[in-house]
Design an enzyme around this catalytic site. Structure first.
Site, PDB file in Angstrom:
ATOM      1  N   GLY A   1      -3.508   1.910 -10.237  1.00  0.00           N
ATOM      2  CA  GLY A   1      -4.289   1.060  -9.345  1.00  0.00           C
ATOM      3  C   GLY A   1      -4.133   1.379  -7.873  1.00  0.00           C
ATOM      4  O   GLY A   1      -4.242   0.483  -7.024  1.00  0.00           O
TER       5      GLY A   1
ATOM      6  N   ASN B   1       2.186   3.186  -6.185  1.00  0.00           N
ATOM      7  CA  ASN B   1       1.123   3.296  -7.182  1.00  0.00           C
ATOM      8  C   ASN B   1       0.419   4.625  -6.975  1.00  0.00           C
ATOM      9  O   ASN B   1      -0.003   4.945  -5.868  1.00  0.00           O
ATOM     10  CB  ASN B   1       0.125   2.142  -7.013  1.00  0.00           C
ATOM     11  CG  ASN B   1       0.732   0.806  -7.385  1.00  0.00           C
ATOM     12  OD1 ASN B   1       1.393   0.678  -8.415  1.00  0.00           O
ATOM     13  ND2 ASN B   1       0.527  -0.189  -6.551  1.00  0.00           N
TER      14      ASN B   1
ATOM     15  N   HIS C   1       1.772   5.199   0.417  1.00  0.00           N
ATOM     16  CA  HIS C   1       2.454   3.999   0.921  1.00  0.00           C
ATOM     17  C   HIS C   1       3.474   3.519  -0.090  1.00  0.00           C
ATOM     18  O   HIS C   1       3.210   3.488  -1.294  1.00  0.00           O
ATOM     19  CB  HIS C   1       1.462   2.882   1.253  1.00  0.00           C
ATOM     20  CG  HIS C   1       0.439   2.606   0.183  1.00  0.00           C
ATOM     21  ND1 HIS C   1      -0.634   3.428  -0.040  1.00  0.00           N
ATOM     22  CD2 HIS C   1       0.338   1.608  -0.721  1.00  0.00           C
ATOM     23  CE1 HIS C   1      -1.365   2.944  -1.033  1.00  0.00           C
ATOM     24  NE2 HIS C   1      -0.791   1.851  -1.475  1.00  0.00           N
TER      25      HIS C   1
ATOM     26  N   ASP D   1       1.970  -6.374   4.242  1.00  0.00           N
ATOM     27  CA  ASP D   1       0.795  -6.303   3.368  1.00  0.00           C
ATOM     28  C   ASP D   1      -0.035  -7.574   3.573  1.00  0.00           C
ATOM     29  O   ASP D   1       0.508  -8.675   3.659  1.00  0.00           O
ATOM     30  CB  ASP D   1       1.250  -6.182   1.899  1.00  0.00           C
ATOM     31  CG  ASP D   1       0.129  -5.724   0.989  1.00  0.00           C
ATOM     32  OD1 ASP D   1       0.252  -4.637   0.397  1.00  0.00           O
ATOM     33  OD2 ASP D   1      -0.894  -6.439   0.874  1.00  0.00           O
TER      34      ASP D   1
HETATM   35  P1  AMP Z   1      -2.100   0.104  -3.675  1.00  0.00           P
HETATM   36  O1  AMP Z   1      -2.843  -0.728  -4.688  1.00  0.00           O
HETATM   37  O2  AMP Z   1      -0.742   0.518  -4.128  1.00  0.00           O
HETATM   38  O3  AMP Z   1      -2.928   1.249  -3.157  1.00  0.00           O
HETATM   39  O4  AMP Z   1      -1.812  -0.880  -2.459  1.00  0.00           O
HETATM   40  C1  AMP Z   1      -2.663  -1.054  -1.387  1.00  0.00           C
HETATM   41  C2  AMP Z   1      -2.106  -2.229  -0.624  1.00  0.00           C
HETATM   42  O5  AMP Z   1      -2.626  -2.211   0.685  1.00  0.00           O
HETATM   43  C3  AMP Z   1      -2.472  -3.586  -1.231  1.00  0.00           C
HETATM   44  O6  AMP Z   1      -1.277  -4.296  -1.521  1.00  0.00           O
HETATM   45  C4  AMP Z   1      -3.292  -4.259  -0.134  1.00  0.00           C
HETATM   46  O7  AMP Z   1      -3.064  -5.634  -0.072  1.00  0.00           O
HETATM   47  C5  AMP Z   1      -2.820  -3.530   1.101  1.00  0.00           C
HETATM   48  N1  AMP Z   1      -3.753  -3.461   2.206  1.00  0.00           N
HETATM   49  C6  AMP Z   1      -5.038  -3.048   2.178  1.00  0.00           C
HETATM   50  N2  AMP Z   1      -5.573  -3.071   3.399  1.00  0.00           N
HETATM   51  C7  AMP Z   1      -4.597  -3.515   4.239  1.00  0.00           C
HETATM   52  C8  AMP Z   1      -4.528  -3.755   5.647  1.00  0.00           C
HETATM   53  N3  AMP Z   1      -5.579  -3.541   6.449  1.00  0.00           N
HETATM   54  N4  AMP Z   1      -3.366  -4.218   6.159  1.00  0.00           N
HETATM   55  C9  AMP Z   1      -2.303  -4.430   5.370  1.00  0.00           C
HETATM   56  N5  AMP Z   1      -2.302  -4.207   4.041  1.00  0.00           N
HETATM   57  C10 AMP Z   1      -3.443  -3.771   3.484  1.00  0.00           C
END
Ligand code: AMP
Ligand code: ZN
Length: 111
Positions: free
Chosen positions: A90, A84, A97, A29
């Site tokens: 959120g 989530n 994921h 992440d």
């Molecule tokens: P969620 O809020 O559960 O949808 O989590 C989305 C996650 O994706 C967050 O923890 C972000 O930091 C992560 N994220 C978003 N874009 C990227 C990316 N390009 N590479 C790695 N992690 C990402």
């Protein structure tokens, strides 16, 4: 489809990849909330847990998380797996994921 995680799968945008096979991709992440914070995703685009139906990919995802936890040495100390779903939780990316978090004591309950 304009999905950032599908773009990572297709190597159209870079990611720090931890594990990859034909069904599953795991990458760090970019905004880590713990020393180990890895996202584990199915290569097939599934938007949310609501869309899983009878997909066997969940088993594959958990097998990969199990393996990564051992590799990162957090299988004994403990870790948390988070999904989530939707607005109240959120969910920011509409490609299913699993967050694999560990390497420190995690507080409970989450906010
Ligand atoms: P969620 O809020 O559960 O949808 O989590 C989305 C996650 O994706 C967050 O923890 C972000 O930091 C992560 N994220 C978003 N874009 C990227 C990316 N390009 N590479 C790695 N992690 C990402
Ligand atoms: Zn996608």
């Amino acid at each position: 489809m304009d999905c950032i995680f599908c773009k990572i799968i297709k190597k159209e945008i870079p990611a720090s990849i931890v594990f990859e096979d034909d069904k599953v991709l795991a990458f760090n992440d970019t905004n880590p909330q713990a020393p180990v914070h890895i996202l584990v995703i199915p290569k097939q685009h599934v938007a949310t847990v609501n869309d899983l139906d009878a997909m066997n990919v969940v088993r594959d995802l958990f097998a990969v998380m199990n393996r990564i936890a051992k590799e990162k040495g957090i299988d004994k100390t403990g870790y948390r797996i988070v999904v989530n779903h939707g607005k109240h939780a959120g969910q920011a990316v509409d490609h299913l994921h699993f967050h694999l978090l560990g390497g420190r004591k995690l507080t409970w309950p989450p906010g």
